[in-house]
Enzyme design. Structure first.
Site, PDB file in Angstrom:
ATOM      1  N   LYS A 121       0.856  -1.191   0.000  1.00 44.58           N
ATOM      2  CA  LYS A 121       0.000   0.000   0.000  1.00 44.58           C
ATOM      3  C   LYS A 121       0.890   1.238   0.000  1.00 44.58           C
ATOM      4  CE  LYS A 121      -2.597   1.332   3.758  1.00 44.58           C
ATOM      5  NZ  LYS A 121      -2.057   2.659   4.091  1.00 44.58           N
ATOM      6  N   GLU A 190      -9.156   7.691   3.890  1.00 44.56           N
ATOM      7  CA  GLU A 190      -9.050   8.014   5.314  1.00 44.56           C
ATOM      8  C   GLU A 190      -9.600   9.406   5.607  1.00 44.56           C
ATOM      9  OE1 GLU A 190      -5.255   7.090   7.053  1.00 44.56           O
ATOM     10  OE2 GLU A 190      -5.749   8.060   8.953  1.00 44.56           O
TER      11      GLU A 190
HETATM   12  O1  KIV Z   1      -0.958   2.524   8.807  1.00 41.55           O
HETATM   13  C1  KIV Z   1      -2.171   2.311   8.986  1.00 41.55           C
HETATM   14  O2  KIV Z   1      -2.593   1.752  10.005  1.00 41.55           O
HETATM   15  C2  KIV Z   1      -3.096   2.743   7.949  1.00 41.55           C
HETATM   16  C3  KIV Z   1      -4.560   2.665   8.271  1.00 41.55           C
HETATM   17  C4  KIV Z   1      -4.948   3.744   9.202  1.00 41.55           C
HETATM   18  C5  KIV Z   1      -5.385   2.647   7.056  1.00 41.55           C
HETATM   19  O3  KIV Z   1      -2.692   3.160   6.918  1.00 41.55           O
END
Ligand code: KIV
Length: 272
Positions: A121, A190
């Site tokens: 991600k 988010e």
């Molecule tokens: O790092 C994380 O926990 C996240 C979530 C808040 C989506 O990116």
């Protein structure tokens, strides 16, 4: 046992897209270590995110910026060893992909090879389009992340709701469409207005996973330590606490301290 658990033995990126098409909501939580991941996976979660929030939750930093690629790989490999069913998505940490597409690919390959995670991600839209394309071309699934992007906290200055203004909302929608077009399998949104999140979810066929983005998206994600109530200083409106482990654990540990001091522990049945 949940319906989703019965239907899907092992979650893949394709499963998630099918779930959206079938109107099935997607559950996602963070985990950063073996023991927590074993519980989260066993409880039937669809996606485990090895988030760079490990920087806050595990290491006690104020922001997500300090965590390194090596540290993310350590957390992710611990999680992967615990998992039987969930899809494991690993955050590319700050500084591991922003310079250029080659660096982004190198970092993603390290995550996939050294941790055994199933996808990466990245935070951002069109600014990192070429990097995402490069990672996707190597066969690595990518989840996008738009709205409040904590790695840019020093640019925003605050953790308040993003995309309330028309121009930022339009850019976010365009970025989401672009991420779908180039081949991302899902997007985290988010802390944005629920109406905008709904519009985005309706405009793309890939799953939109919300955190502080309202109910009209394809799934929800929370930081597991927050939803279990192990942390207690962080109280955003979107956070539902399912337990109050901070108090329960404090009480249990205080009881242990007392038992040791008073020589109640160990007793006759607890010795050899
Ligand atoms: O790092 C994380 O926990 C996240 C979530 C808040 C989506 O990116």
């Amino acid at each position: 046992m949940s319906t989703a658990k019965k239907e899907y033995k092992r979650i893949t990126v394709k499963t998630l897209v099918d779930m959206k098409a079938n109107g099935q909501k997607i559950s996602m939580l963070t985990a950063y270590d073996y023991t927590m991941a074993k519980i989260v996976d066993g409880a039937g979660i669809d996606v485990i995110l090895v988030g760079d929030s490990a920087s806050n939750v595990m290491a006690g930093h104020e922001t997500t910026l300090p965590i390194t690629l090596d540290q993310m790989i350590y957390h992710a490999s611990s999680v992967v060893r615990a998992v039987n069913r969930s899809l494991v998505v690993v955050d590319l940490p700050f500084g591991s992909y922003q310079s250029d597409p080659k660096e982004a690919l190198r970092s993603s390959i390290r995550i996939m090879k050294e941790s055994g995670g199933h996808a990466v991600k990245l935070e951002g839209g069109k600014e990192i389009k070429e990097s995402i394309k490069r990672i996707l071309h190597a066969g690595i699934p990518v989840m996008g992340h738009l709205g409040l992007t904590p790695q840019s906290i020093y640019k925003f200055g605050t953790y308040t709701v993003r995309a309330k203004e028309e121009a930022e909302a339009e850019k976010l929608l365009e970025d989401a469409k672009m991420l779908e077009r180039i081949g991302c399998f899902a997007i985290v949104l988010e802390k944005i207005p629920a109406e905008l999140a709904k519009k985005v979810a309706e405009s793309v066929s890939i799953p939109i996973i919300g955190i502080g983005a309202g109910p009209d998206v394809d799934g929800q994600v929370l930081v597991v330590h927050d939803m279990l109530g192990m942390t207690h200083e962080f109280n955003p409106r979107f956070l539902r606490r399912y337990l109050n482990l901070f108090d329960d654990m404090t009480e249990a540990i205080a009881q242990y301290v007392d038992d040791v001091k008073t020589q109640d522990f160990p007793n006759d049945s607890e010795k050899y």
